[in-house]
Design a protein around this motif. Structure first.
Motif, PDB file in Angstrom:
ATOM      1  N   PHE A  20      44.090  54.620 105.080  1.00  7.13           N
ATOM      2  CA  PHE A  20      43.947  56.013 104.668  1.00  7.13           C
ATOM      3  C   PHE A  20      45.014  56.499 103.696  1.00  7.13           C
ATOM      4  O   PHE A  20      44.799  57.481 102.983  1.00  7.13           O
ATOM      5  CB  PHE A  20      43.931  56.922 105.900  1.00  7.13           C
ATOM      6  N   ASN A 140      47.218  58.449 111.463  1.00 11.92           N
ATOM      7  CA  ASN A 140      46.760  59.600 110.697  1.00 11.92           C
ATOM      8  C   ASN A 140      47.658  60.818 110.881  1.00 11.92           C
ATOM      9  O   ASN A 140      47.627  61.737 110.065  1.00 11.92           O
ATOM     10  CB  ASN A 140      45.330  59.961 111.108  1.00 11.92           C
ATOM     11  N   VAL A 144      50.203  58.117 107.691  1.00 12.83           N
ATOM     12  CA  VAL A 144      49.586  58.517 106.426  1.00 12.83           C
ATOM     13  C   VAL A 144      50.376  59.623 105.723  1.00 12.83           C
ATOM     14  O   VAL A 144      50.703  59.491 104.535  1.00 12.83           O
ATOM     15  CB  VAL A 144      48.115  58.930 106.648  1.00 12.83           C
ATOM     16  N   GLY A 245      44.272  64.469 112.480  1.00 15.33           N
ATOM     17  CA  GLY A 245      44.817  63.314 113.182  1.00 15.33           C
ATOM     18  C   GLY A 245      45.214  63.631 114.609  1.00 15.33           C
ATOM     19  O   GLY A 245      44.998  62.816 115.522  1.00 15.33           O
TER      20      GLY A 245
END
Length: 403
Positions: A20, A140, A144, A245
């Motif tokens: 991602f 996430n 990320v 997330g």
């Protein structure tokens, strides 16, 4: 939970980050290689297709080695692919590195799910799978955003070097903590392929494609939706994705907790609620606070389906679950690609940036319909089996004993 699950979660964290983080670094990569943003977007598409194709391919290639050794080989492939991306002199080499890294994705989660389930008691299998997937969800929330910040501040190559280093930590963790499980005797490729003749396995995979596709129909276009409709600044999108997330983390943990005891009811509730929330997103997207809350709910409800769907595939493909488990991971990415394509179609048709939410709601509702169908077929099969068994006479030895 065994410490071996920590090693699997670390590997999942690295894989989730590399999948991602590229979305936030596309402008930097495009400028560095002097290509357009749409061309740089092939780094996302290529990775997704690599997961879909690599999941069965790498699993088949690994049927002759132990699962622990295959997990180590997959992490080695992941490290190599990210190192190639970090050192790439031209765009084509970076794209090749992305594809190489993606080949490890599906097989790692597929084989890792089987290993995680085997490490615990039968009534804790979904919880063990959810623990491994926690690495993906936490990526996430932490990996990320942090990787994007580092890539924008220091350089995107640094981000990929760090991801490769995470792969090294995951590899060492697997080598040290995951027990050596003997390769299943008598299980060959034909046994693994036989699982796909089971309609329940196919239905579970279809639910994966449609259910998770519903999530990404909305999230793929979250940036224009939030900036153009909700009124957020472009810089706020990163934190909205952090909220997404966090929802994923919570949904994954809840899914793992309840899937072992109430698998199908959990799917009914999560898929039904997901369809409703995605429908409402067409309205809540016009308000900043309501939109933020909705994004959290989408992440939570979407990932609440992951442990039960993965466990459903493992249960229905019992005896030869490895390939089916890996292919189901590819199904998640197939759902991502399908929903992104359908969402782009409705936007291009002039229906607006909130139109993908209706696409997502329709996909989630379709997954719910398949869940109801799957449960109905299962009950019918059990009832039929019991009726057939009732027509067989008792064994002679039992009859004589009663006399």
């Amino acid at each position: 939970m065994p410490l071996a699950l920590l090693a699997l979660a670390i590997g999942a964290f690295g894989i989730g980050t590399t999948e991602f983080v590229i979305m936030g670094l596309l402008p930097e990569v495009a400028v560095d290689f002097q290509v357009s943003i749409p061309t740089a977007g092939f780094l996302v598409t290529g990775y997704a297709l690599g997961v879909v194709l690599g999941a069965p391919l790498m699993t088949v290639l690994g049927t002759r080695v132990t699962r622990k050794r295959m997990l180590m080989l997959l992490m080695g492939l992941f490290i190599f692919g990210n190192a190639v991306s970090a050192l790439a002199p031209v765009f084509g080499v970076m794209l090749a590195g992305r594809v190489i890294a993606s080949l490890a994705h599906g097989a790692f989660f597929g084989i890792g799910s089987v290993v995680a389930a085997d490490l615990v008691a039968p009534q804790k299998k979904a919880g063990a799978i959810a623990t491994m997937f926690t690495g993906l969800t936490v990526a996430n929330v932490v990996g990320v955003p942090l990787g994007t910040y580092i890539g924008q501040s220091v350089g995107w190559r640094t981000t990929f070097f760090i991801v490769a280093a995470l792969g090294v930590v995951g590899l060492l963790g697997v080598a040290k903590l995951v027990p050596e499980q003997p390769r299943a005797e008598g299980v060959r490729l034909r046994h693994e392929l036989a699982a796909f003749r089971n309609v329940q396995v196919l239905l579970a995979m279809a639910m994966t494609v449609l259910g998770f596709g519903g999530v990404f129909a909305a999230i793929t276009y979250i940036t224009p939706m939030m900036t153009e409709i909700a009124g957020y600044s472009a810089s706020s999108v990163t934190w909205l994705l952090v909220l997404f997330g966090l929802g994923m983390v919570g949904g994954n943990l809840l899914g793992g907790r309840f899937a072992d005891r109430h698998l199908m009811p959990l799917l009914y509730v999560s898929l039904g609620a997901l369809a409703v929330v995605l429908s409402l997103f067409t309205l809540t997207a016009h308000n900043k606070i309501a939109a933020a809350v909705t994004i959290v709910l989408i992440g939570g409800l979407g990932f609440a389906t992951v442990p039960p769907l993965q466990k459903r595939v493992l249960d229905q493909a019992a005896g030869a679950p490895t390939l089916a488990s890996a292919v189901n991971i590819g199904a998640f990415n197939l759902g991502n690609a399908l929903s992104a394509w359908l969402g782009g179609i409705v936007i291009a048709a002039g229906l607006g940036y909130t139109a993908p939410n209706w696409v997502g709601a329709a996909l989630a509702a379709s997954a719910l319909a398949l869940a109801v169908l799957s449960s109905g077929l299962e009950r019918r099969t059990v009832t039929h089996s019991r009726r057939v068994a009732g027509h067989f006479p008792e064994p002679v030895a039992v009859t004589e004993a009663r006399r």
